[in-house]
Design an enzyme around this catalytic site. Structure first.
Site, PDB file in Angstrom:
ATOM      1  N   SER A 158      47.846  36.876  52.186  1.00 15.46           N
ATOM      2  CA  SER A 158      47.620  37.963  52.335  1.00 15.46           C
ATOM      3  C   SER A 158      49.045  39.053  53.068  1.00 15.46           C
ATOM      4  O   SER A 158      48.915  39.805  52.027  1.00 15.46           O
ATOM      5  CB  SER A 158      46.135  38.484  52.131  1.00 15.46           C
ATOM      6  OG  SER A 158      45.889  38.832  51.508  1.00 15.46           O
ATOM      7  N   LYS A 212      45.939  47.818  58.741  1.00 17.02           N
ATOM      8  CA  LYS A 212      44.863  47.811  57.997  1.00 17.02           C
ATOM      9  C   LYS A 212      43.854  47.405  57.184  1.00 17.02           C
ATOM     10  O   LYS A 212      42.793  47.542  58.688  1.00 17.02           O
ATOM     11  CB  LYS A 212      45.486  45.892  57.319  1.00 17.02           C
ATOM     12  CG  LYS A 212      44.878  44.981  56.384  1.00 17.02           C
ATOM     13  CD  LYS A 212      45.028  44.099  55.975  1.00 17.02           C
ATOM     14  CE  LYS A 212      44.246  43.366  54.179  1.00 17.02           C
ATOM     15  NZ  LYS A 212      44.565  42.029  53.450  1.00 17.02           N
ATOM     16  N   SER A 262      46.368  40.669  49.192  1.00 16.94           N
ATOM     17  CA  SER A 262      45.660  41.963  49.591  1.00 16.94           C
ATOM     18  C   SER A 262      46.607  43.230  50.687  1.00 16.94           C
ATOM     19  O   SER A 262      45.563  44.189  50.173  1.00 16.94           O
ATOM     20  CB  SER A 262      44.485  41.252  50.015  1.00 16.94           C
ATOM     21  OG  SER A 262      44.582  41.007  51.605  1.00 16.94           O
TER      22      SER A 262
HETATM   23  N1  GLN Z   1      44.937  36.388  46.591  1.00 15.37           N
HETATM   24  C1  GLN Z   1      44.189  35.452  47.073  1.00 15.37           C
HETATM   25  C2  GLN Z   1      42.950  35.735  46.507  1.00 15.37           C
HETATM   26  O1  GLN Z   1      42.595  36.959  46.214  1.00 15.37           O
HETATM   27  C3  GLN Z   1      44.585  35.473  49.138  1.00 15.37           C
HETATM   28  C4  GLN Z   1      43.874  36.981  48.976  1.00 15.37           C
HETATM   29  C5  GLN Z   1      43.919  37.279  51.017  1.00 15.37           C
HETATM   30  O2  GLN Z   1      44.512  36.504  51.430  1.00 15.37           O
HETATM   31  N2  GLN Z   1      42.986  38.263  51.711  1.00 15.37           N
HETATM   32  O3  GLN Z   1      42.224  35.097  47.750  1.00 15.37           O
END
Ligand code: GLN
Length: 457
Positions: free
Chosen positions: A165, A66, A141
């Site tokens: 994410s 990532k 994400s």
């Molecule tokens: N979707 C969540 C957010 O936008 C989680 C993001 C994540 O886990 N990095 O905060």
């Protein structure tokens, strides 16, 4: 291991993975392909094997990184314009541990910029497409990581999970995705989003691979003082008897096919002699609101370091220092990044701190206690990961609240620090993957992975 047995060379594996990465170019998975570096490492491993030297447990295994993990290979951008041009002088502890065992990074993968989002549509490089339907989102994400594994380009991928994410994109693409207990894997060298909920984890095709990666990556790191002792390698999987399901999540706001998949897995568990326990967890209804106060507060602090002076992109359209900061931040951040910076500053400001941040912190304590209560009644909890399967590209990207609602079932775990594992649980009638989330008490990661095998069909 296939490679150590000389059935296949590391070079062959890496070449195949790179060829697949190119074949699936239209999915927009990779932000950087590490062709030269990966092939060089593969040849080194093959040479060591030819000489009869010992190689690591992941020797020659191609993986995707990532783009928020720091390493000198390729630019680390976190899919944000403001980090473009930044090459890291350091290597994240997790990356170092994987590579010490011989894993080979074939490329960096796409994500929502700074990991803010649930669809990978907030990436500066554009969205990654879903592995099962190109008109739909990959989740986020860590969308690039999930799709790279689902399309079989790599054996595994790294991810970060601050509020879902890893688990949500894993469920949207039909692979395993683990958010470990908070503090299990070092966060050193990973671009920080919200330091009190950020977790490092993986995407794999099997629970066995997840176990192997966890045994390699977990453990104390003096460079990250929130890391726990190496409980993962010092614990044995314990047997479960009771699995909880959360009553509050069984309602019309959750897709029918996901509810059906959950019922089906409960039947499967019952037929194997497990007891299903219905739980009431009313405090979880505060989780989303608390998360979207606590996380932006931490985001605003973590993003303050990007000022155009130290890392990556700098706006050239400024006449003084103030303008340099503001123009760089204005041009360099995505709209969602800016929204979080503003919310974060608001909830921390002197007039509103008590009303928002402090209340959210109290709600967080209630959520921690709610899990403790739940785990006195069952060993694990099985829930949906998100209220729906992969949604259409563009469907929610202009409606931040709709996007935040995606996270309603994933964020409670991050606030409580407990582990959650997404397991594939079939497909919808339209052929979209469904994932369910297996949740355990803190430090139960090993048992959770072991228990997930009971749910495989
Ligand atoms: N979707 C969540 C957010 O936008 C989680 C993001 C994540 O886990 N990095 O905060």
């Amino acid at each position: 291991m296939k490679i150590a047995n000389k059935k296949v060379t590391a070079e062959r594996l890496v070449k195949d993975a790179l060829a697949k990465a190119k074949h699936f170019e239209d999915y927009n998975i990779f932000t950087y392909l590490n062709e030269e570096g990966a092939l060089k490492k593969a040849r080194e491993i093959d040479a060591r094997i030819a000489k009869g030297e010992e190689v690591g447990r992941l020797a020659g295994v191609p993986y995707a990184l990532k783009d928020n993990f720091l390493s000198p290979e390729g630019e680390t951008t976190a899919a944000a314009h403001i980090l473009e041009g930044f090459t890291s002088p350091i290597t994240a502890t997790a990356v170092k541990k994987l590579e010490d065992e011989g894993a080979i990074m074939i490329g960096r993968v796409n994500m929502d910029a700074f990991a803010h989002g649930s669809s990978t549509e907030n990436s500066y490089f554009g969205p990654t497409l879903n592995s099962h339907d190109k008109k739909r989102v990959s989740g986020g994400s860590s969308g690039g990581s999930a799709v790279a594994v689902a399309l079989d380009i790599v054996e595994f991928a790294t991810g970060t999970d601050t509020g879902g994410s890893i688990r949500q994109p894993a469920s949207f693409n039909g692979v395993y995705g683990l958010k470990p207990t908070y503090g299990c894997i070092s966060r050193y060298g990973v671009v920080a989003m919200a330091s009190s909920t950020d977790c490092i984890g993986f995407f794999t095709k099997t629970p066995e691979d997840m176990d192997l990666l966890m045994s390699i990556a977990s453990g104390k790191d003096t460079k990250d003082l929130t890391t726990l002792d190496d409980y993962y390698n010092n614990s044995k999987a314990t047997k479960a008897q009771k699995v909880g399901i959360i009553k509050d999540f069984d309602n019309d706001s959750v897709d029918k096919e996901i509810r059906r998949a959950l019922k089906h897995k409960c039947e499967l568990l019952k037929s194997k002699g497990y007891e299903i326990v219905e739980l009431e967890m009313p405090a979880l209804k505060y989780a989303l609101a608390a998360y979207y106060i606590i996380v932006p507060a931490e985001v605003t602090s973590n993003l303050s370091r990007y000022d155009g002076v130290r890392y990556g992109f700098r706006s050239d359209d400024s006449v003084n220092l103030d303008e340099l900061y503001s123009h760089t931040r204005d041009e360099g951040f995505m709209p969602e990044n800016k929204r979080r910076i503003m919310i974060g500053n608001f909830v921390l400001s002197s007039g509103f701190y008590d009303a928002y941040f402090l209340k959210a912190a109290k709600a967080r304590t209630l959520i921690v206690e709610e899990y403790a209560k739940a785990f006195s009644k069952c060993n694990f909890i099985l829930t949906p990961v998100a209220p729906n399967p992969a949604f259409k590209l563009g469907e929610k990207v202009n409606d931040p609240v709709a996007m935040y609602l995606e996270d309603v079932m994933s964020v409670p775990l991050n606030l409580a620090g407990v582990p959650g594992l997404t397991i594939p649980a079939g497909k919808t009638d339209a052929g979209l993957p469904i994932g369910l989330q297996l949740v355990g008490p803190r430090r139960s990661d090993k048992s959770l992975i072991e228990f997930s095998k009971e749910l495989a069909e």
